[in-house]
Structure formats: C-alpha cells, structure tokens
Design an enzyme around this catalytic site. Sequence first.
Site, PDB file in Angstrom:
ATOM      1  N   ARG A 121      12.330  36.358  42.694  1.00  0.00           N
ATOM      2  CA  ARG A 121      13.271  35.447  42.046  1.00  0.00           C
ATOM      3  C   ARG A 121      13.284  34.079  42.727  1.00  0.00           C
ATOM      4  O   ARG A 121      13.995  33.183  42.269  1.00  0.00           O
ATOM      5  CB  ARG A 121      14.674  36.037  42.117  1.00  0.00           C
ATOM      6  CG  ARG A 121      15.165  36.682  40.823  1.00  0.00           C
ATOM      7  CD  ARG A 121      16.522  37.260  41.117  1.00  0.00           C
ATOM      8  NE  ARG A 121      17.393  37.434  39.993  1.00  0.00           N
ATOM      9  CZ  ARG A 121      17.582  38.597  39.377  1.00  0.00           C
ATOM     10  NH1 ARG A 121      16.885  39.643  39.697  1.00  0.00           N
ATOM     11  NH2 ARG A 121      18.480  38.689  38.426  1.00  0.00           N
ATOM     12  N   LYS A 164      14.297  42.182  30.286  1.00  0.00           N
ATOM     13  CA  LYS A 164      13.355  42.751  31.264  1.00  0.00           C
ATOM     14  C   LYS A 164      13.602  44.251  31.459  1.00  0.00           C
ATOM     15  O   LYS A 164      12.678  45.047  31.397  1.00  0.00           O
ATOM     16  CB  LYS A 164      13.473  42.032  32.618  1.00  0.00           C
ATOM     17  CG  LYS A 164      13.211  40.538  32.551  1.00  0.00           C
ATOM     18  CD  LYS A 164      13.231  39.887  33.925  1.00  0.00           C
ATOM     19  CE  LYS A 164      14.575  39.974  34.658  1.00  0.00           C
ATOM     20  NZ  LYS A 164      15.659  39.198  34.025  1.00  0.00           N
TER      21      LYS A 164
HETATM   22  P1  AMP Z   1      19.677  41.950  37.886  1.00  0.00           P
HETATM   23  O1  AMP Z   1      20.112  43.345  37.615  1.00  0.00           O
HETATM   24  O2  AMP Z   1      18.184  41.814  38.031  1.00  0.00           O
HETATM   25  O3  AMP Z   1      20.263  40.960  36.928  1.00  0.00           O
HETATM   26  O4  AMP Z   1      20.274  41.580  39.336  1.00  0.00           O
HETATM   27  C1  AMP Z   1      21.664  41.577  39.579  1.00  0.00           C
HETATM   28  C2  AMP Z   1      21.980  40.802  40.844  1.00  0.00           C
HETATM   29  O5  AMP Z   1      21.326  41.415  41.957  1.00  0.00           O
HETATM   30  C3  AMP Z   1      21.501  39.360  40.867  1.00  0.00           C
HETATM   31  O6  AMP Z   1      22.404  38.478  40.218  1.00  0.00           O
HETATM   32  C4  AMP Z   1      21.422  39.103  42.375  1.00  0.00           C
HETATM   33  O7  AMP Z   1      22.703  38.921  42.944  1.00  0.00           O
HETATM   34  C5  AMP Z   1      20.876  40.421  42.871  1.00  0.00           C
HETATM   35  N1  AMP Z   1      19.399  40.428  42.867  1.00  0.00           N
HETATM   36  C6  AMP Z   1      18.572  41.191  42.097  1.00  0.00           C
HETATM   37  N2  AMP Z   1      17.277  40.927  42.354  1.00  0.00           N
HETATM   38  C7  AMP Z   1      17.275  39.958  43.309  1.00  0.00           C
HETATM   39  C8  AMP Z   1      16.258  39.244  43.981  1.00  0.00           C
HETATM   40  N3  AMP Z   1      14.951  39.450  43.723  1.00  0.00           N
HETATM   41  N4  AMP Z   1      16.633  38.313  44.905  1.00  0.00           N
HETATM   42  C9  AMP Z   1      17.920  38.094  45.191  1.00  0.00           C
HETATM   43  N5  AMP Z   1      18.940  38.716  44.588  1.00  0.00           N
HETATM   44  C10 AMP Z   1      18.621  39.643  43.639  1.00  0.00           C
END
Ligand code: AMP
Length: 218
Positions: free
Chosen positions: A88, A13
């Site tokens: 999410r 993504k």
């Molecule tokens: P990502 O960089 O998108 O993989 O996000 C890293 C971490 O941030 C995730 O594992 C969650 O702990 C938190 N996070 C990111 N986006 C969300 C979301 N929409 N809802 C809840 N936690 C999020």
Amino acid sequence: MRIILLGPPGAGKGTQAARLVEKYGLPYISTGDILRAARNSDTELGRKAKEYMDRGELVPDEVVIGLVRERLSRLRQRGSFILDGFPRTVAQAKALDEILAELGMALDRVIDLEVDPPALVRRLSRRRTCRVCGAVYHLDYNPPQQPGVCDSCGGELYQRPDDQEATIQRRLQVYFEQTRPLEEYYERRRLLTRIDGEASIDEVELAIETVLGLKEQE
Ligand code: AMP
C-alpha cells in the site's frame, strides 16, 4: 500464479480474491484480514493495529512488512499467492521486491481495479462483512440470502468500524496519497493491468481471468 490486487478500498479486491481462491485454490494473503484478526486479540500487535485502523490510517510499514514476510516464507513451497491490500506504500512495494527475490519468486501481474470515488463511498457505506470468515456483501448489489447472516458460513454480518462515513473519506485520501503511486511503480515494471472495477462482479472476474490467461478471450 503470483498476483497483487491493487485498487482503492471498496474496489472489489476482497470479492474478486475470494472467487479466485475458490476456483483456483490460490493461497490468499490479505493484510486487512490479518490485521483485523490481530485487532480483536489482546496482543501488542492487536492494540497497535486498532489504533491506526479505526482512524483509517495505514498501520506502520515495518509491522505490515513483517507479517507479509512471514506469510510468504511459509508459502514458498506452493509458489503461488494472491496479495490483497499489500503493498500500500512504495516502501512496502520495495520490501516486497526484496522478500520475493530472497524467496526466488517473481510477480506475474498486478491487477488494478479502477472505481471512481463516489462509487467507492456508495460501496463502502453499504458494505457488510462476516465476523467469522470475512466474506463481503453489499446491502443493495450483493445482499446475503438472509439479512445479517453470511451465505458461506452462517456467521454474523457487521459493518466494519472503518466503513463508517467519516473514516471512509480518510481511507480514500490515504489511498490517493500513499497507494496510488504504486500504479506508476508497477507500470514501469510492465506488470500493471488496469481493469474497470465498476463493471458487474461477474464481468470483473472474467476480465481478471482473461488477463491471467485462465480463460480464453472470446
Ligand atoms: P483493508 O481490509 O485492506 O481495507 O484494510 C483495512 C485497514 O487495515 C486499512 O485501512 C489499514 O489501516 C490496515 N491495513 C491493511 N493493509 C495494510 C497495509 N498493506 N499497510 C498498512 N496498513 C494496512
């Protein structure tokens, strides 16, 4: 252009969003990036985010929804966005519908990047991220020109704490339990397009551009 990039951690993504942002100048909202920036600051949001992120759990809905509401309100004039990593959960998707209705905007498309779990683990465990600009690399498939240094900004590359093996498994579990139901949510609204995320970065990019009508189909 108002789009959501959906898919498990490691599906590509962020990589694809970066390309769309660079080519088409679309405003980009990554809740992961926002939360990582907060995590490194000595604020209440930062402390709260860290607690969840380092365990591979989702940060509570109300926190993330508030962040996105604020960002989207600021983008109202532009009328375009790419959302990466949000929503999410179904509660987040419902909140997003409400926020967009308030702002008089509608979603154009939800792109679901499909990648099987073994490939996700291979990608996440070998992923490196730039501390400064957030650019992502893979040590084998998409290495930086100079080891440990970001091609885009010269920043230091590091392994995110949640990209370590034990946390990866939990993140994938959380994805299958809490985020996957969003496929059906958007499918019912006829907004979902599935794309094979295991193709090369260039092929996935072309597929996305074609779906969004940015490139003619050959
Ligand atoms: P990502 O960089 O998108 O993989 O996000 C890293 C971490 O941030 C995730 O594992 C969650 O702990 C938190 N996070 C990111 N986006 C969300 C979301 N929409 N809802 C809840 N936690 C999020």
